[in-house]
Design a protein around this motif. Structure first.
Motif, short mmCIF file in Angstrom:
data_model
loop_
_atom_site.label_atom_id
_atom_site.label_comp_id
_atom_site.label_asym_id
_atom_site.label_seq_id
_atom_site.Cartn_x
_atom_site.Cartn_y
_atom_site.Cartn_z
N ASP A 98 -13.11 4.10 2.68
CA ASP A 98 -11.74 4.55 2.89
C ASP A 98 -10.80 3.93 1.86
O ASP A 98 -9.95 4.61 1.29
CB ASP A 98 -11.30 4.19 4.31
CG ASP A 98 -9.88 4.65 4.60
OD1 ASP A 98 -9.58 5.84 4.37
OD2 ASP A 98 -9.06 3.82 5.04
N GLU A 153 -3.04 8.58 6.69
CA GLU A 153 -3.86 7.43 6.29
C GLU A 153 -3.86 6.32 7.33
O GLU A 153 -4.53 5.30 7.15
CB GLU A 153 -3.38 6.89 4.94
CG GLU A 153 -3.56 7.86 3.78
CD GLU A 153 -5.02 8.02 3.38
OE1 GLU A 153 -5.85 7.20 3.81
OE2 GLU A 153 -5.33 8.95 2.62
N LYS A 175 -4.88 -1.95 3.02
CA LYS A 175 -4.50 -0.59 2.63
C LYS A 175 -3.04 -0.55 2.17
O LYS A 175 -2.70 0.10 1.17
CB LYS A 175 -4.73 0.36 3.81
CG LYS A 175 -4.94 1.81 3.40
CD LYS A 175 -5.57 2.61 4.52
CE LYS A 175 -5.92 4.01 4.02
NZ LYS A 175 -6.54 4.85 5.07
#
Length: 635
Positions: A98, A153, A175
């Motif tokens: 991811d 996301e 992230k």
């Protein structure tokens, strides 16, 4: 290809193109770039213009050199420390896949959106064409795409889904770390959204905030909400106890109407907000100080006439940086709200929010450092000066290496606080973890905020003049970094918060600090290459302990003067221990070891150094004031 076509393909200006197209190719000349040798004259027979069949420039002969720009590559794949840290603590293929895919999207798509947000800042439209007040904050299409992306996301949702248990916050913040420098400052509304979700979760997800919580933490773009954080009023920011004038008038249905003026509201285009106000009694009286403040939830909506309900946007703030994000002054004129804290417990209720937003702030700081170091490193492989590439100049690489060491330290410090938050939220935190989280949250925010300004400034310098040119996008990194030491508490305010948490815990937070730092060093005791760093951190811990013992016998003003240096000492010592711990990992690289050694060469305990210079003695404060206000004597 005709001359005219060649000119067009080389981005010729229209006026020049038209003039040249009218001349036969054989008669087109350009001025020679050749210069006469010193002491000689150009021959009278030498033509001033040379014939050519192909004109390489449309306006002037400026030369053929064009400097290559630095290239943003996948920020996940390019970050050895991030990947190593996750490989050690979160070795899940799903997380790696991811983050890798998201890094590609950031480099190839999202970064351009962020640039669009910068060059198309929000604007306020007070009135429609017919004179009706509408107070529309118009944002760019890229800003709106950032909102959808954030939902898709899971940039907030990850922290609440907890798919990776106690490491979910580390995953989420990793992230955001990749996203932040390219986000066009959309990380700011995400920080407040995350903070609001945390407050609602801690209070209890029930009416009237259950729907809001669902929207704040969803992955569905069409349902996703962002939250504002409307705390600051005219009298000040951090001192909300005495600076909040907004009142809440009780209504018959149990709701409230808010009346007040919010001086600084970030991400004002949010769908909802949490705000502080003073509840009025039947006579209209309120309770002064922090004891009179309660926390309220309000949705931002419009009536059938298009006007905001209970809100007037007075103006947008004209800021040094963070121009991509709308920040406004708001008049609350009967805004419907619901009290979600116990009466008088508003300040206590936002403690969780401050923890979250300060961690987000720290992530943005570390991310800004990483981005400028990555770009500067890439540029050093493309820019030639004095006969060789910048990467082949030892002094230049020394400078970048120093920036890299600061960046690595900031990253590990932030991630360790994220680790502690994840343990607390998963119910596995020990008492030591809880004390560390309380102590390190203000420390990491204040220290990384100052680091970011210094590292990003140095980074811009590494580009020479281009680092100062707006359309490179580089100056925006520095402008945006400056807010990181101001928002959610300045350096001095947070230094005093460190003292406060030491006092309220009766010193237990410091006991946890010493205990954990010692345990990190113990794990590296068998790694001989790290022994100089271990010795340095161990010595700094002893100096810090000596300072604490001396300070405990002095008057309160002594510790207040030392607060800033104490906070910096805590940050440097703990970061040194983290760098050593990471470098002692079995899969650590030689660069990990080198970074730890270089970090530990600095003064790790400046509070002890300054104490030895008697900087905190009682006579220091009046001398400081006299120096600041020294004025010539009027005759």
């Amino acid at each position: 290809m005709s001359v005219c076509s060649a000119l067009l393909s080389r981005r010729a200006a229209g006026g020049v193109c038209r003039s040249l197209c009218a001349v036969p190719p054989s008669l087109i000349h350009i001025r020679s770039a050749r210069l006469a040798e010193p002491g000689t004259r150009r021959s009278e027979e030498e033509p001033l213009w040379e014939e050519t069949g192909n004109l390489p420039f449309s306006r002037a002969k400026i030369g053929s050199f064009i400097q290559e720009r630095p290239v943003l590559k996948n920020p996940f794949l390019e970050d050895a420390l991030l990947r190593g840290y996750l490989r050690r603590h979160l070795p899940h293929e799903a997380a790696f896949s991811d983050l890798c895919a998201f890094g590609e999207r950031v480099a190839n798509e999202v970064d351009e959106w962020g640039r669009e947000c910068e060059i198309t800042p929000p604007r306020l439209v007070h009135f429609d064409p017919w004179g009706r007040r509408v107070d529309h904050i118009v944002t760019s299409s890229a800003w709106k795409r950032m909102k959808d992306l954030s939902a898709q996301e899971g940039l907030v949702a990850i922290g609440y889904e907890r798919s990776f248990g106690e490491w979910s916050r580390v995953y989420q913040m990793s992230k955001l770390y990749i996203f932040s420098p390219s986000s066009g400052l959309y990380t700011c509304p995400l920080a407040m959204t995350d903070g609001a979700a945390k407050v609602i979760q801690s209070i209890g997800v029930s009416w009237p905030v259950d729907e809001a919580y669902s929207r704040l933490t969803t992955r569905q773009p069409e349902r996703f909400w962002t939250s504002g954080q409307w705390m600051t009023e005219r009298q000040g920011g951090s001192d909300v106890g005495s600076g909040t004038e907004t009142v809440a008038a009780p209504q018959a249905d149990g709701s409230y109407k808010l009346h007040g003026f919010k001086w600084f509201t970030s991400a004002t285009d949010a769908d909802m907000t949490l705000t502080l106000a003073r509840e009025q009694d039947r006579s209209g009286a309120t309770t002064p100080g922090s004891r009179g403040l309660s926390l309220f939830y309000a949705e931002v909506s419009r009536g059938e006439d298009g006007r905001l309900k209970g809100i007037e946007v007075q103006r947008l703030k004209d800021k040094l940086g963070t121009r991509q994000m709308p920040t406004a002054e708001l008049l609350l004129d009967g805004l419907q709200a619901h009290r979600i804290s116990e009466e008088g417990r508003g300040v206590a209720s936002i403690a969780n929010m401050l923890t979250i937003t300060r961690i987000h702030n720290s992530i943005s700081a570390a991310a800004a450092m990483r981005r400028v170091v990555q770009l500067a490193g890439d540029y050093a492989t493309r820019r030639t000066a004095f006969g060789k590439l910048l990467k082949d100049h030892p002094l230049h690489m020394q400078t970048l290496a120093r920036m890299e060491v600061e960046t690595r330290g900031a990253f590990l410090l932030v991630m360790d606080v994220c680790r502690l938050l994840g343990r607390e939220e998963s119910g596995v935190a020990t008492e030591l973890d809880a004390h560390l989280l309380r102590l390190l949250t203000p420390v990491v925010k204040l220290y990384t905020g100052k680091q970011a300004v210094a590292v990003v400034s140095e980074g811009l310098e590494s580009f020479g003049g281009q680092g100062y040119i707006e359309d490179t996008g580089l100056p925006g990194l520095l402008r945006d970094a400056q807010v990181l030491s101001i928002w959610e508490g300045t350096t001095n305010v947070l230094s005093l918060d460190v003292l406060r948490c030491v006092a309220r815990s009766s010193g237990m937070v410091l006991h946890a600090f010493f205990t954990h730092a010692k345990s990190l060093l113990a794990g590296a005791s068998s790694v001989s290459s790290l022994s100089p760093a271990v010795t340095a951190v161990d010595a700094a811990l002893s100096e810090l302990k000596d300072f604490v013992q001396v300070a405990a016998t002095r008057e309160p003003g002594y510790l207040e003067l030392a607060a800033r240096d104490l906070a910096f000492s805590l940050a440097r010592i703990y970061t040194g221990a983290l760098l050593i711990d990471h470098a002692s990992w079995k899969e650590a690289s030689s660069s990990d070891t080198y970074a730890a050694l270089r970090w530990c060469e600095q003064d790790l305990c400046p509070v002890a150094t300054q104490q030895a210079r008697r900087c905190y003695d009682p006579n220091t404060a009046p001398l400081d004031a006299a120096l600041v206000y020294d004025r010539p004597v009027q005759g």
